[in-house]
Design a protein around this motif. Structure first.
Motif, PDB file in Angstrom:
ATOM      1  N   ILE A   1       0.975  -1.167  -0.052  1.00 30.15           N
ATOM      2  CA  ILE A   1      -0.130  -0.173  -0.111  1.00 30.15           C
ATOM      3  C   ILE A   1       0.918   1.359   0.009  1.00 30.15           C
ATOM      4  O   ILE A   1       1.668   1.349   0.801  1.00 30.15           O
ATOM      5  N   PHE A   2       0.896   1.983  -1.157  1.00 33.99           N
ATOM      6  CA  PHE A   2       1.348   3.234  -1.120  1.00 33.99           C
ATOM      7  C   PHE A   2       0.663   4.597  -1.017  1.00 33.99           C
ATOM      8  O   PHE A   2      -0.390   4.457  -1.623  1.00 33.99           O
ATOM      9  N   PHE A   3       1.114   5.263  -0.141  1.00 33.81           N
ATOM     10  CA  PHE A   3       0.316   6.458   0.255  1.00 33.81           C
ATOM     11  C   PHE A   3       1.016   7.800  -0.225  1.00 33.81           C
ATOM     12  O   PHE A   3       2.180   7.976  -0.211  1.00 33.81           O
ATOM     13  N   GLY A   4       0.294   8.710  -1.133  1.00 31.81           N
ATOM     14  CA  GLY A   4       0.789   9.849  -1.455  1.00 31.81           C
ATOM     15  C   GLY A   4      -0.288  10.857  -1.406  1.00 31.81           C
ATOM     16  O   GLY A   4      -1.367  10.778  -1.137  1.00 31.81           O
ATOM     17  N   GLY A   5       0.270  12.172  -1.941  1.00 33.74           N
ATOM     18  CA  GLY A   5      -0.696  13.265  -1.833  1.00 33.74           C
ATOM     19  C   GLY A   5      -0.243  14.491  -0.720  1.00 33.74           C
ATOM     20  O   GLY A   5       0.581  13.778   0.436  1.00 33.74           O
ATOM     21  N   PHE A   6      -0.391  15.626  -0.797  1.00 33.40           N
ATOM     22  CA  PHE A   6       0.044  16.562  -0.192  1.00 33.40           C
ATOM     23  C   PHE A   6      -0.556  16.776   1.221  1.00 33.40           C
ATOM     24  O   PHE A   6      -0.037  17.450   2.245  1.00 33.40           O
ATOM     25  N   PHE A   7      -1.388  15.769   1.659  1.00 31.15           N
ATOM     26  CA  PHE A   7      -2.145  15.727   2.939  1.00 31.15           C
ATOM     27  C   PHE A   7      -0.863  15.436   4.016  1.00 31.15           C
ATOM     28  O   PHE A   7      -0.723  15.980   5.268  1.00 31.15           O
ATOM     29  N   ILE A   8       0.037  14.434   3.452  1.00 31.48           N
ATOM     30  CA  ILE A   8       1.166  13.908   4.483  1.00 31.48           C
ATOM     31  C   ILE A   8       2.226  14.777   4.569  1.00 31.48           C
ATOM     32  O   ILE A   8       2.663  14.929   5.850  1.00 31.48           O
ATOM     33  N   ARG A   9       2.691  15.434   3.456  1.00 26.81           N
ATOM     34  CA  ARG A   9       3.641  16.411   3.612  1.00 26.81           C
ATOM     35  C   ARG A   9       5.146  15.924   4.338  1.00 26.81           C
ATOM     36  O   ARG A   9       5.967  16.925   4.879  1.00 26.81           O
ATOM     37  N   GLY A  10       5.140  14.681   4.284  1.00 29.29           N
ATOM     38  CA  GLY A  10       6.311  14.188   5.126  1.00 29.29           C
ATOM     39  C   GLY A  10       6.321  14.503   6.678  1.00 29.29           C
ATOM     40  O   GLY A  10       7.246  14.347   7.227  1.00 29.29           O
ATOM     41  N   HIS A  11       5.089  14.769   7.161  1.00 25.45           N
ATOM     42  CA  HIS A  11       4.903  14.999   8.635  1.00 25.45           C
ATOM     43  C   HIS A  11       4.834  13.613   9.261  1.00 25.45           C
ATOM     44  O   HIS A  11       4.121  12.827   8.984  1.00 25.45           O
TER      45      HIS A  11
ATOM     46  N   LEU B   1       5.893   7.942  -0.139  1.00 24.58           N
ATOM     47  CA  LEU B   1       6.649   8.317  -1.218  1.00 24.58           C
ATOM     48  C   LEU B   1       7.374   9.675  -1.013  1.00 24.58           C
ATOM     49  O   LEU B   1       6.733  10.533  -0.244  1.00 24.58           O
ATOM     50  N   ARG B   2       8.666   9.806  -1.211  1.00 19.44           N
ATOM     51  CA  ARG B   2       9.397  11.241  -1.163  1.00 19.44           C
ATOM     52  C   ARG B   2       8.667  12.339  -1.939  1.00 19.44           C
ATOM     53  O   ARG B   2       8.629  13.327  -1.217  1.00 19.44           O
ATOM     54  N   HIS B   3       8.285  12.020  -3.127  1.00 19.67           N
ATOM     55  CA  HIS B   3       7.815  12.924  -4.030  1.00 19.67           C
ATOM     56  C   HIS B   3       6.065  12.868  -3.996  1.00 19.67           C
ATOM     57  O   HIS B   3       5.397  12.964  -4.916  1.00 19.67           O
ATOM     58  N   GLU B   4       5.680  12.579  -2.668  1.00 18.71           N
ATOM     59  CA  GLU B   4       4.264  12.111  -2.465  1.00 18.71           C
ATOM     60  C   GLU B   4       3.186  13.102  -3.209  1.00 18.71           C
ATOM     61  O   GLU B   4       2.187  12.602  -3.659  1.00 18.71           O
ATOM     62  N   GLY B   5       3.444  14.353  -3.285  1.00 22.97           N
ATOM     63  CA  GLY B   5       2.404  15.450  -3.655  1.00 22.97           C
ATOM     64  C   GLY B   5       2.514  15.340  -5.227  1.00 22.97           C
ATOM     65  O   GLY B   5       1.526  16.350  -5.665  1.00 22.97           O
ATOM     66  N   PHE B   6       3.482  15.125  -5.776  1.00 25.42           N
ATOM     67  CA  PHE B   6       3.597  15.314  -7.296  1.00 25.42           C
ATOM     68  C   PHE B   6       3.208  14.048  -8.189  1.00 25.42           C
ATOM     69  O   PHE B   6       3.908  14.199  -9.460  1.00 25.42           O
ATOM     70  N   LEU B   7       2.670  13.280  -7.779  1.00 30.13           N
ATOM     71  CA  LEU B   7       2.190  12.246  -8.555  1.00 30.13           C
ATOM     72  C   LEU B   7       1.602  12.588  -9.756  1.00 30.13           C
ATOM     73  O   LEU B   7       1.857  12.226 -11.072  1.00 30.13           O
ATOM     74  N   GLY B   8       0.567  13.302  -9.612  1.00 29.33           N
ATOM     75  CA  GLY B   8      -0.209  13.795 -10.796  1.00 29.33           C
ATOM     76  C   GLY B   8       0.713  14.684 -11.779  1.00 29.33           C
ATOM     77  O   GLY B   8       0.427  14.490 -13.137  1.00 29.33           O
ATOM     78  N   ALA B   9       1.290  15.555 -11.161  1.00 31.85           N
ATOM     79  CA  ALA B   9       1.987  16.583 -12.067  1.00 31.85           C
ATOM     80  C   ALA B   9       3.225  15.852 -12.663  1.00 31.85           C
ATOM     81  O   ALA B   9       3.427  16.063 -13.908  1.00 31.85           O
ATOM     82  N   LEU B  10       3.767  14.650 -12.033  1.00 32.75           N
ATOM     83  CA  LEU B  10       4.875  13.988 -12.963  1.00 32.75           C
ATOM     84  C   LEU B  10       4.138  13.264 -14.017  1.00 32.75           C
ATOM     85  O   LEU B  10       4.805  13.009 -15.077  1.00 32.75           O
ATOM     86  N   GLY B  11       3.144  12.370 -13.586  1.00 35.01           N
ATOM     87  CA  GLY B  11       2.266  11.748 -14.851  1.00 35.01           C
ATOM     88  C   GLY B  11       1.986  12.784 -15.955  1.00 35.01           C
ATOM     89  O   GLY B  11       2.059  12.398 -17.152  1.00 35.01           O
ATOM     90  N   THR B  12       1.660  13.962 -15.674  1.00 37.22           N
ATOM     91  CA  THR B  12       1.221  15.002 -16.704  1.00 37.22           C
ATOM     92  C   THR B  12       2.554  15.248 -17.437  1.00 37.22           C
ATOM     93  O   THR B  12       2.549  15.430 -18.603  1.00 37.22           O
ATOM     94  N   PHE B  13       3.767  15.271 -16.694  1.00 37.52           N
ATOM     95  CA  PHE B  13       4.805  15.621 -17.403  1.00 37.52           C
ATOM     96  C   PHE B  13       5.268  14.624 -18.216  1.00 37.52           C
ATOM     97  O   PHE B  13       5.642  14.956 -19.397  1.00 37.52           O
ATOM     98  N   MET B  14       5.259  13.293 -18.080  1.00 37.99           N
ATOM     99  CA  MET B  14       5.438  12.130 -18.705  1.00 37.99           C
ATOM    100  C   MET B  14       4.355  12.125 -20.061  1.00 37.99           C
ATOM    101  O   MET B  14       4.674  11.656 -20.853  1.00 37.99           O
ATOM    102  N   SER B  15       3.237  12.619 -20.004  1.00 37.60           N
ATOM    103  CA  SER B  15       2.187  12.590 -21.118  1.00 37.60           C
ATOM    104  C   SER B  15       2.871  13.265 -22.275  1.00 37.60           C
ATOM    105  O   SER B  15       2.327  13.039 -23.487  1.00 37.60           O
ATOM    106  N   TYR B  16       3.849  13.975 -22.133  1.00 37.39           N
ATOM    107  CA  TYR B  16       4.449  14.637 -23.329  1.00 37.39           C
ATOM    108  C   TYR B  16       4.752  13.775 -24.207  1.00 37.39           C
ATOM    109  O   TYR B  16       5.156  13.861 -25.442  1.00 37.39           O
TER     110      TYR B  16
END
Length: 406
Positions: free
Chosen positions: A306-316, A340-355
């Motif tokens: 189970i992988f948890f991501g999103g900016f709710f976590i904030r590395g807190h 995940l270390r880059h927890e909040g940027f999953l969607g943005a990274l996926g969008t980046f990869m869509s190029y």
């Protein structure tokens, strides 16, 4: 640093700007070339030949870094000013001119629809909208496969990186905690299903926190929770059983029986409670709920990862520990929560990869050039919230892009 004060020499040569515009936060990912990334024709030909690339140089190799930034969606004008001042929408090869000379930028999230006109009016940008769940899963798969020391466990204050076996990654449960929570069963590249979710997420924590504590930001609310004691507000098993455990069903005296339950009998008004204790209780309530629901869905499909991501976590630390304890408790130690270390940027990274799907055949990271940790460009700018210290990095990489001519 105010964006208007940025000097020309501080502006990176950026390309592939990608946006994830959510209900609470806007996330940006962009690629910038290294200063020494430009090579003369002879050097480029030698490099291309060594990689089996065509001699016409149709597959440029761009060494540089992926950079990350975030803004509150309510302060979208700060985001627009950041893009304008750093000219992120103008550099590199990421955009294509439409007949009306508008620049096309990849974007995902509900805000890609809601704010499309605003981006066009302010920056002349046309947002090319990508599916949110597609981008989320693509970003997670990219990080888990390509970035070393991306996933880790956190329990009882102990952080341990997890070695990911690329041949045994799937299936897994991806829990994305944004304003709300989505739970996605991932079976492979492009193979996934949203199996559950909950409306009690980061937006709930922030929204209730503002009402109950008058905090002005998510991070302020998190900071308060550091100094709080949820036992002042929460009803514990020990409060019901005279300080004793309910050992027959495995509940210790310190287990929360009812979040905010003491407010029933304390005969106090809201102003009689400390904001620190309220924020701690609120964070514990939501984190516990997410961890429990996530495990129940993992159990439903027989998933161990189970992988948890999103900016709710904030590395807190407290947030991660609470989620991890919930997964550990309900699974009787058989499942582990991974973050995940880059927890909040999953969607943005996926969008980046869509190029890579349309104008380019692919984008990949050369693991030999990755270095961690690295400083995030322009970290600490007042216009956006920096990541927590150990996550405050960029990814140094080589981007391979083969251009199509349709």
């Amino acid at each position: 640093m105010d964006p208007a004060e940025v000097r020309n020499e501080e502006i990176p040569q950026a390309s592939h700007l990608a946006l994830d515009i959510g209900g609470s936060l806007i996330k940006l990912v962009y690629f910038s070339r290294n200063d020494n990334s430009h090579t003369d024709d002879k050097e480029q030909r030698t490099l291309n030949e060594g990689l089996g690339v065509s001699s016409d140089g149709s597959c440029p190799i761009l060494k540089g870094r992926l950079h990350f930034a975030k803004f509150e969606t309510s302060k979208i004008n700060d985001c627009l000013e950041f893009i304008r001042c750093y000219r992120l929408h103008l550099g590199g090869f990421q955009h294509h001119e439409t007949p009306s000379n508008k620049i096309i930028i990849k974007a995902t999230g509900g805000g890609a629809y809601k704010f499309a006109n605003l981006f066009e009016e302010e920056l002349g940008i046309s947002l090319d909208k990508e599916d949110e769940m597609d981008c989320l899963v693509t970003g997670a798969n990219f990080l888990l496969k390509e970035v070393q020391q991306e996933a880790f466990t956190y329990l009882d204050g102990h952080k341990e990186f997890v070695q990911i076996d690329h041949n045994d990654l799937y299936p897994y449960l991806l829990v994305k905690i944004g304003s709300g929570v989505s739970m996605i069963k991932v079976d492979g590249d492009g193979k996934f299903e949203r199996v559950s979710g909950t409306n009690l997420g980061g937006g709930t924590f922030w929204g209730l926190g503002r009402l109950l504590t008058k905090c002005k930001s998510f991070d302020e609310l998190l900071e308060l929770s550091h100094q709080g004691n949820n036992r002042v507000v929460d009803m514990l098993v020990g409060d019901i059983y005279g300080g004793m455990d309910y050992s027959k069903i495995g509940l210790s005296a310190t287990t929360i029986a009812s979040s905010f339950g003491k407010a029933i009998s304390d005969n106090k008004e809201l102003e009689d409670y400390r904001s620190e204790d309220i924020s701690r209780s609120l964070l514990r309530m939501i984190s516990n709920n997410i961890g429990q629901v996530a495990y129940l869905n993992a159990l439903r499909f027989g998933l161990k990862r189970i992988f948890f991501g999103g900016f709710f976590i904030r590395g807190h630390a407290y947030t991660m520990d609470t989620i991890a304890v919930a997964v550990h408790f309900w699974s009787k130690g058989e499942a582990k929560a991974m973050f995940l270390r880059h927890e909040g940027f999953l969607g943005a990274l996926g969008t980046f990869m869509s190029y890579g799907k349309q104008s380019y055949e692919g984008l990949s990271v050369d693991q030999a050039t990755q270095q961690f940790p690295m400083s995030l460009s322009h970290a600490g700018d007042k216009i956006y919230c920096p990541l927590s210290q150990d996550l405050n990095d960029s990814i140094e990489c080589s981007v391979y892009a083969t251009q199509h001519h349709s």
